[in-house]
Design a protein around this motif. Structure first.
Motif, PDB file in Angstrom:
ATOM      1  N   ILE A 126      12.603   1.227  18.701  1.00 34.35           N
ATOM      2  CA  ILE A 126      11.496   0.747  17.877  1.00 34.35           C
ATOM      3  C   ILE A 126      11.971   0.471  16.454  1.00 34.35           C
ATOM      4  O   ILE A 126      11.619  -0.541  15.848  1.00 34.35           O
ATOM      5  N   ILE A 127      12.832   1.350  15.947  1.00 32.05           N
ATOM      6  CA  ILE A 127      13.366   1.119  14.598  1.00 32.05           C
ATOM      7  C   ILE A 127      14.226  -0.145  14.570  1.00 32.05           C
ATOM      8  O   ILE A 127      14.137  -0.953  13.648  1.00 32.05           O
ATOM      9  N   ALA A 128      15.028  -0.329  15.606  1.00 31.80           N
ATOM     10  CA  ALA A 128      15.864  -1.533  15.661  1.00 31.80           C
ATOM     11  C   ALA A 128      14.991  -2.791  15.704  1.00 31.80           C
ATOM     12  O   ALA A 128      15.288  -3.786  15.043  1.00 31.80           O
ATOM     13  N   ALA A 129      13.897  -2.735  16.458  1.00 30.84           N
ATOM     14  CA  ALA A 129      12.999  -3.897  16.516  1.00 30.84           C
ATOM     15  C   ALA A 129      12.386  -4.147  15.147  1.00 30.84           C
ATOM     16  O   ALA A 129      12.223  -5.290  14.721  1.00 30.84           O
ATOM     17  N   GLN A 130      12.072  -3.063  14.449  1.00 31.03           N
ATOM     18  CA  GLN A 130      11.484  -3.215  13.115  1.00 31.03           C
ATOM     19  C   GLN A 130      12.425  -3.987  12.190  1.00 31.03           C
ATOM     20  O   GLN A 130      11.987  -4.831  11.420  1.00 31.03           O
ATOM     21  N   HIS A 131      13.716  -3.695  12.298  1.00 33.26           N
ATOM     22  CA  HIS A 131      14.688  -4.321  11.385  1.00 33.26           C
ATOM     23  C   HIS A 131      15.350  -5.556  11.973  1.00 33.26           C
ATOM     24  O   HIS A 131      16.329  -6.031  11.412  1.00 33.26           O
TER      25      HIS A 131
ATOM     26  N   ALA B  11       3.168   0.439  21.096  1.00 32.57           N
ATOM     27  CA  ALA B  11       4.510   0.012  21.466  1.00 32.57           C
ATOM     28  C   ALA B  11       5.100   0.873  22.564  1.00 32.57           C
ATOM     29  O   ALA B  11       6.013   0.467  23.261  1.00 32.57           O
ATOM     30  N   ASP B  12       4.566   2.067  22.732  1.00 32.63           N
ATOM     31  CA  ASP B  12       5.284   3.079  23.502  1.00 32.63           C
ATOM     32  C   ASP B  12       5.070   3.065  25.002  1.00 32.63           C
ATOM     33  O   ASP B  12       5.815   3.714  25.718  1.00 32.63           O
ATOM     34  N   THR B  13       4.020   2.408  25.472  1.00 32.89           N
ATOM     35  CA  THR B  13       3.684   2.581  26.882  1.00 32.89           C
ATOM     36  C   THR B  13       4.840   2.278  27.802  1.00 32.89           C
ATOM     37  O   THR B  13       4.945   2.840  28.876  1.00 32.89           O
ATOM     38  N   SER B  14       5.740   1.395  27.392  1.00 32.16           N
ATOM     39  CA  SER B  14       6.845   1.050  28.280  1.00 32.16           C
ATOM     40  C   SER B  14       8.082   1.901  28.015  1.00 32.16           C
ATOM     41  O   SER B  14       9.081   1.777  28.699  1.00 32.16           O
ATOM     42  N   LEU B  15       7.979   2.775  27.014  1.00 27.26           N
ATOM     43  CA  LEU B  15       9.175   3.501  26.584  1.00 27.26           C
ATOM     44  C   LEU B  15       9.540   4.654  27.514  1.00 27.26           C
ATOM     45  O   LEU B  15      10.686   5.037  27.623  1.00 27.26           O
ATOM     46  N   HIS B  16       8.546   5.200  28.176  1.00 22.84           N
ATOM     47  CA  HIS B  16       8.799   6.422  28.934  1.00 22.84           C
ATOM     48  C   HIS B  16       8.779   6.225  30.433  1.00 22.84           C
ATOM     49  O   HIS B  16       8.589   7.164  31.186  1.00 22.84           O
TER      50      HIS B  16
ATOM     51  N   THR C  60       2.631   2.818  16.892  1.00 18.52           N
ATOM     52  CA  THR C  60       3.435   3.594  17.839  1.00 18.52           C
ATOM     53  C   THR C  60       3.216   5.097  17.680  1.00 18.52           C
ATOM     54  O   THR C  60       2.797   5.562  16.615  1.00 18.52           O
ATOM     55  N   TYR C  61       3.483   5.821  18.758  1.00 14.51           N
ATOM     56  CA  TYR C  61       3.475   7.285  18.693  1.00 14.51           C
ATOM     57  C   TYR C  61       4.904   7.809  18.576  1.00 14.51           C
ATOM     58  O   TYR C  61       5.134   8.990  18.522  1.00 14.51           O
ATOM     59  N   ASN C  62       5.892   6.912  18.575  1.00 15.48           N
ATOM     60  CA  ASN C  62       7.315   7.294  18.503  1.00 15.48           C
ATOM     61  C   ASN C  62       8.037   6.514  17.414  1.00 15.48           C
ATOM     62  O   ASN C  62       8.980   5.788  17.694  1.00 15.48           O
ATOM     63  N   PRO C  63       7.580   6.645  16.170  1.00 13.07           N
ATOM     64  CA  PRO C  63       8.173   5.794  15.129  1.00 13.07           C
ATOM     65  C   PRO C  63       9.646   6.085  14.872  1.00 13.07           C
ATOM     66  O   PRO C  63      10.307   5.301  14.206  1.00 13.07           O
ATOM     67  N   GLU C  64      10.147   7.211  15.430  1.00  8.53           N
ATOM     68  CA  GLU C  64      11.567   7.519  15.170  1.00  8.53           C
ATOM     69  C   GLU C  64      12.464   7.055  16.308  1.00  8.53           C
ATOM     70  O   GLU C  64      13.669   7.217  16.251  1.00  8.53           O
TER      71      GLU C  64
ATOM     72  N   MET D  99       0.724   6.351  14.801  1.00  5.39           N
ATOM     73  CA  MET D  99      -0.650   6.562  15.256  1.00  5.39           C
ATOM     74  C   MET D  99      -1.038   8.039  15.262  1.00  5.39           C
ATOM     75  O   MET D  99      -2.212   8.375  15.235  1.00  5.39           O
ATOM     76  N   ARG D 100      -0.043   8.931  15.286  1.00  3.95           N
ATOM     77  CA  ARG D 100      -0.364  10.360  15.235  1.00  3.95           C
ATOM     78  C   ARG D 100      -0.961  10.706  13.877  1.00  3.95           C
ATOM     79  O   ARG D 100      -1.894  11.485  13.763  1.00  3.95           O
ATOM     80  N   GLU D 101      -0.393  10.069  12.844  1.00  2.27           N
ATOM     81  CA  GLU D 101      -0.923  10.275  11.491  1.00  2.27           C
ATOM     82  C   GLU D 101      -2.360   9.756  11.393  1.00  2.27           C
ATOM     83  O   GLU D 101      -3.219  10.379  10.782  1.00  2.27           O
ATOM     84  N   GLU D 102      -2.590   8.604  12.019  1.00  2.42           N
ATOM     85  CA  GLU D 102      -3.933   8.025  11.997  1.00  2.42           C
ATOM     86  C   GLU D 102      -4.946   9.016  12.556  1.00  2.42           C
ATOM     87  O   GLU D 102      -6.016   9.220  11.998  1.00  2.42           O
ATOM     88  N   LEU D 103      -4.561   9.605  13.684  1.00  4.29           N
ATOM     89  CA  LEU D 103      -5.462  10.548  14.347  1.00  4.29           C
ATOM     90  C   LEU D 103      -5.732  11.750  13.430  1.00  4.29           C
ATOM     91  O   LEU D 103      -6.862  12.185  13.271  1.00  4.29           O
TER      92      LEU D 103
END
Ligand SMILES: Nc1ncnc2c1ncn2[C@@H]1O[C@H](COP(=O)(O)OP(=O)(O)OP(=O)(O)O)[C@@H](O)[C@H]1O
Ligand SMILES: [Zn+2]
Ligand SMILES: [Zn+2]
Length: 859
Positions: free
Chosen positions: A722-727, A675-680, A714-718, A507-511
């Motif tokens: 999140i990567i594990a969920a992707q795969h 995706a990130d709101t619960s990450l931090h 997401t704002y934390n694609p790395e 989403m950072r790229e989108e912005l």
């Protein structure tokens, strides 16, 4: 006979059995598990009999008798009493609190005072009644006994006279426990038994009794018992007409017991067992033979979304029922959707009792009785269904075992998974923990033992003694103790369907590219395609840790609860600000209270805003929104999901509640707004919760013929989770996360006990907190363990006291201590002793103390 009674007064001083005499009239009626009313400290309270003995050490002449027995058969069985004892020890709560949580709320009786006329009881008092009071007449008309509260309401000015009559012995006062809610009785009309005689009587009725004739004719034609109320409606008559007929003996009017069936009038499509896939068959084989063997095994069924876990549950239950044993299925409250209920009712029909919090107290009570009276063999329900009063349990299934809602947040703060393992051991029952994303606790415990299928071939090569090698704590809940759970894997979806393709959007790229909307171009595009094709989409708004709060853009002022020091949540509908800890509500300001600026706004993305934006982007789009606001009404859940299933909407938009258990064939797109709101969150499980949520919601797509696609913004694609969920890579997530937990020394590498102290006075709270911590350190030193001593794998750390993450709630300040420990240590024992040491002579601590063993929510 002496009864040992646990009184319903939850406090440290009263948390032990008290002796009472069983009066002769109740001899043989009072059993272990009976609910009784007993005199206690000048009142009558409810209690449970947990033991019966012919003798006692106490002076028998001083014992008081049990005043009443509340049910003709005991609501609790000895196995449940034993389980409650275990819960109170493990989770540090009063035994009565544990016992109470096992029975339906409808059975929690309330003391009620009655007054009776002494003269009615044969006492010579009539000459003592100088005046004929209205209230006296009222008591006589009501059979000589009435509730004192009724008298107070009807004759508010007569208090002195009534009190006088009581002290003079004209009225006898008696306290009795009454249930808030009992069996519901319905006045029912039965048709005449002798049809011919009734026919003759019908002819004989005088013509002025035309109405009675009509009703009698109706009953003759109807031929079946009918509720009086319905008869009155359908025959367009009055109840006095019906009563007149009953007085003539032509029909019978009788109260019959009525069971409130929340699913009455609903038909469930009958289903039969599907032929299992090879993966399902292997798992089913393991479970069913363990059920046959009757040894209390625990299995962890790790099956990806759409692998057909539910069908395995259904057939395992079937097997269990064939052996005349009962089954309990626990489902997270939020996933206890009509779809889930339908699958069990469809297979087992009326043998299923459903227990969840959206039922009324009366409905819950009736479902509970259905189990106790052996009219049901399967209980499907949320957390507390683990206490379903079955006699011979063969199988306990916990679906979505990773869900934190299995932990009760108020006392008794038990974890249903651990209670299940304990209860299964009592019954020789098998436990199946099922999930696509098992909790790290269960998974770590299970992987110590390898898969059940591997083990069967390896023939007990790995002795359980080697288990501690992994460093996973042995005693982390019941799951970690005893024999480790065996892993049952189902890595593929049914029918060889692939798991959906998952795309991450940064989403950072989108912005950067000038897109300030909450929808990325990819998600926008994908939604457009679904609309065009007439397929459906599910959109998840991850709201955990994210609230719609109010902030002033000019000065940064945020609206806080005046009692709890936490942001107030904005509710669009009422335009109110509400505190979700204490319920405080106020009108939302239109001007900043601090700087008077008008730029005071609501922050955070609520589902309503997403809905508005969707309508802007796609005029005419049909959206169903599911969140706390739209699902409070009874049956609303069901209504929305049925509508969505009937394809009356293009998008199902919601919070966590759309992520679980849903199985709709036309859903081909799942979008995650952020995706990130619960990450931090300041919670060591934040990454785990995020991974689980993303995996679960992704699993809603492409479960049938049509392939699915998932877009996660997401704002934390790395981020690893999140990567594990992707795969769909559970293994990668687990090994990374376990390493992290080991380094940080968090569960499952240690156990936690959270102690929260609260009081209005900050100084007292501070000194008490320090005292408790000191006593804890002392206790640890006395038992010969030091926090640095790691030679035998044992350690214990005492953290705090520090201010709680929510430092004030309901005007009480809050401090917390945390015990972090590992290995064979009696931490609850040390804690209890420390609490006793800072308490007064009666065992009352100077501030409020709440203990949470194995806490799920650290916030
Ligand atoms: N043996 C089978 N043959 C054909 N279809 C099956 C079989 N077992 C399950 N299914 C179907 O596959 C779909 C997915 O199954 P189910 O919902 O039980 O999966 P699940 O593992 O419980 O999924 P989740 O964890 O995502 O809720 C369902 O529509 C179900 O009817
Ligand atoms: Zn508040
Ligand atoms: Zn301001």
């Amino acid at each position: 006979m002496i009864a040992k009674v646990i009184v319903d007064v939850p406090s440290r001083q009263t948390d032990r059995p008290f002796d009472y005499n069983v009066p002769a009239r109740l001899e043989g009626w009072v059993e272990i598990g009976s609910r009784v009313g007993v005199p206690f400290g000048g009142r009558v309270v409810q209690g449970f009999v947990i033991g019966l003995a012919p003798f006692t050490d106490v002076d028998v002449s001083k014992l008081k008798p049990i005043s009443e027995l509340l049910d003709h058969s005991p609501p609790l069985s000895p196995d449940l009493i034993e389980l409650a004892t275990w819960i109170s020890g493990k989770y540090c709560c009063a035994l009565t609190t544990a016992l109470q949580s096992m029975i339906p709320a409808a059975l929690k009786g309330k003391a009620e005072t009655y007054v009776s006329l002494a003269e009615e009881e044969g006492k010579e008092t009539s000459d003592l009644l100088p005046i004929e009071y209205d209230w006296l007449d009222y008591i006589r008309r009501n059979g000589g006994t009435v509730k004192l509260s009724t008298l107070q309401e009807r004759y508010p000015t007569e208090a002195v006279a009534v009190k006088g009559a009581i002290s003079d012995g004209l009225l006898i006062e008696r306290v009795s426990i009454r249930d808030r809610l009992a069996v519901r009785k319905v006045l029912t009309v039965f048709p005449p038994e002798d049809q011919e005689a009734a026919q003759a009587a019908l002819e004989g009725l005088p013509s002025r009794a035309a109405k009675q004739r009509e009703v009698l004719r109706y009953m003759l034609a109807h031929g079946e018992p009918i509720a009086l109320q319905r008869l009155v409606e359908e025959a367009q008559t009055t109840s006095s007409t019906v009563r007149a007929l009953a007085d003539k003996g032509l029909i019978v009017l009788r109260e019959i017991e009525h069971n409130r069936d929340p699913y009455a009038g609903r038909s469930f499509m009958q289903t039969t067992a599907m032929s299992l896939t090879a993966e399902q068959q292997a798992v089913y084989g393991e479970i069913s033979s363990a059920v046959d063997a009757g040894d209390s095994r625990v299995f962890l069924l790790h099956g990806v979304t759409g692998s057909g876990k539910t069908e395995v549950y259904l057939q395992s239950i079937q097997h269990c029922l064939q052996h005349e044993r009962q089954a309990i299925v626990l489902v997270p409250e939020i996933a206890l959707t009509p779809q889930m209920v339908e699958r069990f009712k469809g297979r087992f029909g009326d043998a299923v009792a459903v227990l969840h919090s959206r039922l009324s107290n009366g409905e819950r009570y009736d479902e509970w009785r259905k189990i106790r009276e052996r009219r049901a063999q399967v209980a499907v329900g949320a957390r507390s269904a683990i206490f379903a009063p079955f006699q011979r349990i063969g199988l306990i299934i916990i679906d979505e075992e990773h869900e934190s809602s299995y932990k009760q947040e108020e006392s008794p703060k038990y974890h249903a998974r651990d209670v299940a393992v304990r209860r299964a051991r009592q019954h020789g029952a098998v436990v199946v923990l099922g999930s696509a994303t098992p909790s790290l606790e269960s998974y770590a415990a299970a992987s110590r033992s390898g898969t059940a299928i591997e083990r069967a071939s390896a023939e007990k090569a790995a002795a359980p003694a080697a288990a501690s090698g992994g460093g996973v704590t042995e005693s982390s809940g019941a799951v970690g103790s005893g024999r480790p759970p065996a892993l049952l894997p189902m890595p593929h979806r049914v029918g060889g369907r692939p798991l959906p393709e998952v795309q991450l959007v940064d989403m950072r790229e989108e912005l950067k590219n000038g897109n300030r909307s909450m929808f990325s171009r990819q998600l926008h595009e994908a939604l457009a395609v679904r609309l065009e094709r007439g397929e459906q989409s599910v959109l998840l708004l991850n709201r955990r840790g994210h609230s719609t709060f109010v902030m002033c853009r000019s000065c940064g002022y945020t609206a806080l609860c005046p009692h709890c020091d936490i942001s107030l949540t904005f509710h669009q509908k009422s335009r109110a600000l509400r505190c979700h800890y204490c319920g405080h509500a106020e009108l939302a300001p239109t001007q900043c209270p601090s700087c008077e600026s008008e730029h005071i706004r609501f922050f955070g993305t609520g589902t309503q805003r997403v809905e508005e934006e969707l309508s802007k982007l796609f005029p005419g789009i049909r959206v169903i929104r599911m969140d706390v606001d739209t699902t409070t009404e009874k049956g609303s859940h069901e209504k929305w999901l049925t509508m969505f299933g009937d394809r009356q909407a293009d998008v199902l938009l919601g919070t966590q509640m759309v992520a679980k258990g849903l199985d709709f064939p036309y859903v081909t797109l799942v979008g995650v707004i952020a995706a990130d709101t619960s990450l931090h969150l300041p919670d060591f499980r934040a990454a785990e919760k995020t991974f689980q949520l993303l995996t679960q919601v992704a699993g809603r797509a492409g479960r049938h013929e049509l392939p699915g696609e998932v877009i996660i913004q997401t704002y934390n694609p790395e981020h690893a989770a999140i990567i594990a969920a992707q795969h769909h890579d559970f293994a990668a997530f687990v090994s990374a996360e376990l390493k992290h937990r080991q380094v940080m020394s968090y569960p499952p590498y240690c156990r936690l006990i959270l102690i929260t102290l609260s009081h209005e006075a900050l100084p007292l709270l501070l000194t008490t907190g320090e005292q408790l911590a000191a006593k804890l350190r002392q206790g640890v030193a006395d038992s010969g363990i030091t926090s640095s001593d790691n030679s035998d794998g044992r350690f214990i750390d005492i953290l705090g006291p520090v201010a709680s993450p929510i430092p004030r709630m309901k005007d009480r300040y809050r401090f917390q201590c945390m015990l972090k420990y590992r290995g064979n240590i009696d931490a609850t024992g040390i804690l209890q002793a420390a609490i006793r040491a800072i308490s007064d002579r009666n065992g009352v601590p100077p501030v409020g103390i709440s203990v949470d063993v194995d806490p799920q929510v650290i916030l």
